[in-house]
Design a protein around this motif. Structure first.
Motif, mmCIF file in Angstrom:
data_model
loop_
_atom_site.group_PDB
_atom_site.id
_atom_site.type_symbol
_atom_site.label_atom_id
_atom_site.label_comp_id
_atom_site.label_asym_id
_atom_site.label_seq_id
_atom_site.Cartn_x
_atom_site.Cartn_y
_atom_site.Cartn_z
ATOM 1 N N GLY A 177 32.705 49.424 28.171
ATOM 2 C CA GLY A 177 32.428 50.198 26.969
ATOM 3 C C GLY A 177 33.524 50.081 25.928
ATOM 4 O O GLY A 177 34.165 49.044 25.760
ATOM 5 N N ALA A 178 33.765 51.200 25.244
ATOM 6 C CA ALA A 178 34.726 51.218 24.140
ATOM 7 C C ALA A 178 36.161 51.016 24.605
ATOM 8 O O ALA A 178 37.037 50.679 23.794
ATOM 9 N N ALA A 179 36.437 51.223 25.895
ATOM 10 C CA ALA A 179 37.805 51.063 26.407
ATOM 11 C C ALA A 179 38.263 49.618 26.365
ATOM 12 O O ALA A 179 39.457 49.332 26.378
ATOM 13 N N GLY A 180 37.315 48.698 26.315
ATOM 14 C CA GLY A 180 37.676 47.294 26.256
ATOM 15 C C GLY A 180 38.239 46.773 27.565
ATOM 16 O O GLY A 180 38.117 47.407 28.622
ATOM 17 N N LEU A 181 38.869 45.629 27.486
ATOM 18 C CA LEU A 181 39.374 44.930 28.660
ATOM 19 C C LEU A 181 40.887 44.775 28.557
ATOM 20 O O LEU A 181 41.385 44.239 27.570
ATOM 21 N N HIS A 182 41.577 45.243 29.578
ATOM 22 C CA HIS A 182 43.040 45.158 29.541
ATOM 23 C C HIS A 182 43.527 43.733 29.759
ATOM 24 O O HIS A 182 44.498 43.306 29.124
ATOM 25 N N GLY A 183 42.889 42.992 30.682
ATOM 26 C CA GLY A 183 43.424 41.673 31.000
ATOM 27 C C GLY A 183 42.363 40.662 31.395
ATOM 28 O O GLY A 183 41.325 41.002 31.952
ATOM 29 N N LEU A 184 42.651 39.407 31.085
ATOM 30 C CA LEU A 184 41.840 38.269 31.525
ATOM 31 C C LEU A 184 42.762 37.302 32.240
ATOM 32 O O LEU A 184 43.739 36.818 31.654
ATOM 33 N N VAL A 185 42.461 37.039 33.507
ATOM 34 C CA VAL A 185 43.273 36.131 34.314
ATOM 35 C C VAL A 185 42.449 34.881 34.603
ATOM 36 O O VAL A 185 41.458 34.926 35.336
ATOM 37 N N ASN A 186 42.854 33.777 34.003
ATOM 38 C CA ASN A 186 42.169 32.498 34.210
ATOM 39 C C ASN A 186 42.801 31.781 35.397
ATOM 40 O O ASN A 186 43.809 31.088 35.263
ATOM 41 N N ASN A 187 42.185 31.969 36.553
ATOM 42 C CA ASN A 187 42.732 31.410 37.785
ATOM 43 C C ASN A 187 41.890 30.261 38.340
ATOM 44 O O ASN A 187 42.418 29.401 39.047
ATOM 45 N N ALA A 188 40.601 30.213 38.038
ATOM 46 C CA ALA A 188 39.720 29.209 38.636
ATOM 47 C C ALA A 188 40.262 27.809 38.395
ATOM 48 O O ALA A 188 40.688 27.471 37.289
ATOM 49 N N GLY A 189 40.260 26.996 39.432
ATOM 50 C CA GLY A 189 40.779 25.646 39.288
ATOM 51 C C GLY A 189 40.414 24.761 40.459
ATOM 52 O O GLY A 189 40.133 25.243 41.557
#
Length: 286
Positions: free
Chosen positions: A79-91
């Motif tokens: 919702g309005a709280a949004g997203l604190h973090g995005l961790v791009n780990n796939a590899g």
């Protein structure tokens, strides 16, 4: 939402570093949207963490439709709280002499390790901007993203590219209050080594024998040395998970987190030694 009000997305959580990091962050109070490729992996994660903390999401980072679908689902949850973090780990890791790597395999290496993270960042930036504390991006690369090893040219290209992407984005997004950190794991015993070995064997078998014969002996020695380093390094997946947590929680997150003595030594050598001397040292170690 988690008690601390922070939700994060991590890709590549079926096994290895991603799985360890997802479970670690869930135990630490985050709401973790754990990207996996299939329902079997999702079910395994559900059995190991409370569902209100860890929520598996099907994400294929090479499929734009899959990314958009995951984004819509996560947007509804946060919702309005949004997203604190995005961790791009796939590899993935394609390990073979470049002459034995078909163009399609090289393209897949770049799709998963470089283009996929870029696509994830582009899609999730609106949610990161919405976070009250300023969103954070954590890109998991490798020590090979700083020091390129022989027979890992495809993998090194993808990780060097991810490092460059991270540097540019850090400067690009700083005015928007979004931080970008890189986590550079060294050799760690995870399932990626078995997958890498299987891919290497297949590529050598598919290459014309006169070509494969040029490299087979040296490449086999390299692969065995790499596996030995991983199994004896002393670095474990939870070390990477703690580095990711620090990048997500520290008041001033570091630009780079080097996880493992081998990465620290390699980065120092690359900075201090002439390229030809570094080439000689690496060739002798292989």
């Amino acid at each position: 939402m988690a008690d601390n009000g922070k939700a994060v997305v991590i890709t590549g959580c079926s096994t290895g570093l991603g799985r360890a990091s997802a479970l670690h962050l869930a135990r630490r109070g985050f709401t973790v949207f754990a990207g996996v490729r299939d329902e079997r992996a999702a079910e395994r994660l559900r059995t190991d963490a409370p569902e209100d903390r860890l929520r598996p999401v099907l994400i294929d980072v090479t499929d734009e439709e899959s990314i958009v679908h995951a984004y819509k689902r996560i947007r509804e949850d946060v919702g309005a709280a949004g997203l604190h973090g995005l961790v791009n780990n796939a590899g993935i890791s394609v390990s073979a002499p470049l002459e034995c790597v078909p163009v399609d395999e090289l393209r897949q290496q770049l799709e998963v390790n470089l283009i996929g993270p870029a696509a994830m960042i582009r899609q999730f930036l609106p949610l990161l901007r919405a976070a009250a504390t300023g969103g954070r991006i954590v890109n998991v690369t490798s020590g090979v993203g700083r020091v390129a090893l022989p027979y890992l040219s495809a993998y090194a290209a993808s990780q060097f590219g991810k490092e460059g992407l991270s540097d540019a984005l850090r400067r690009e997004l700083a005015p928007l209050g979004i931080s970008v950190s890189v986590v550079e794991p060294g050799a760690i015993a995870t399932p990626i080594w078995d997958k890498q070995a299987a891919t290497a064997a297949r590529l050598l078998d598919q290459a014309p024998e006169p070509v494969a014969a040029l490299y087979r002996k040296r490449f086999t020695a390299f692969a065995e040395a790499n596996t030995a380093t991983a199994t004896t390094s002393g670095t474990v997946p939870d070390d990477v998970a703690r580095a990711i947590e620090h990048a997500l929680t520290a008041r001033r997150p570091r630009i780079r987190y080097r996880v493992g003595r081998d990465v620290a030594v390699g980065a120092l050598a690359a900075r201090l030694l002439p390229d030809r001397l570094l080439d000689l040292i690496l060739s002798r170690s292989v």
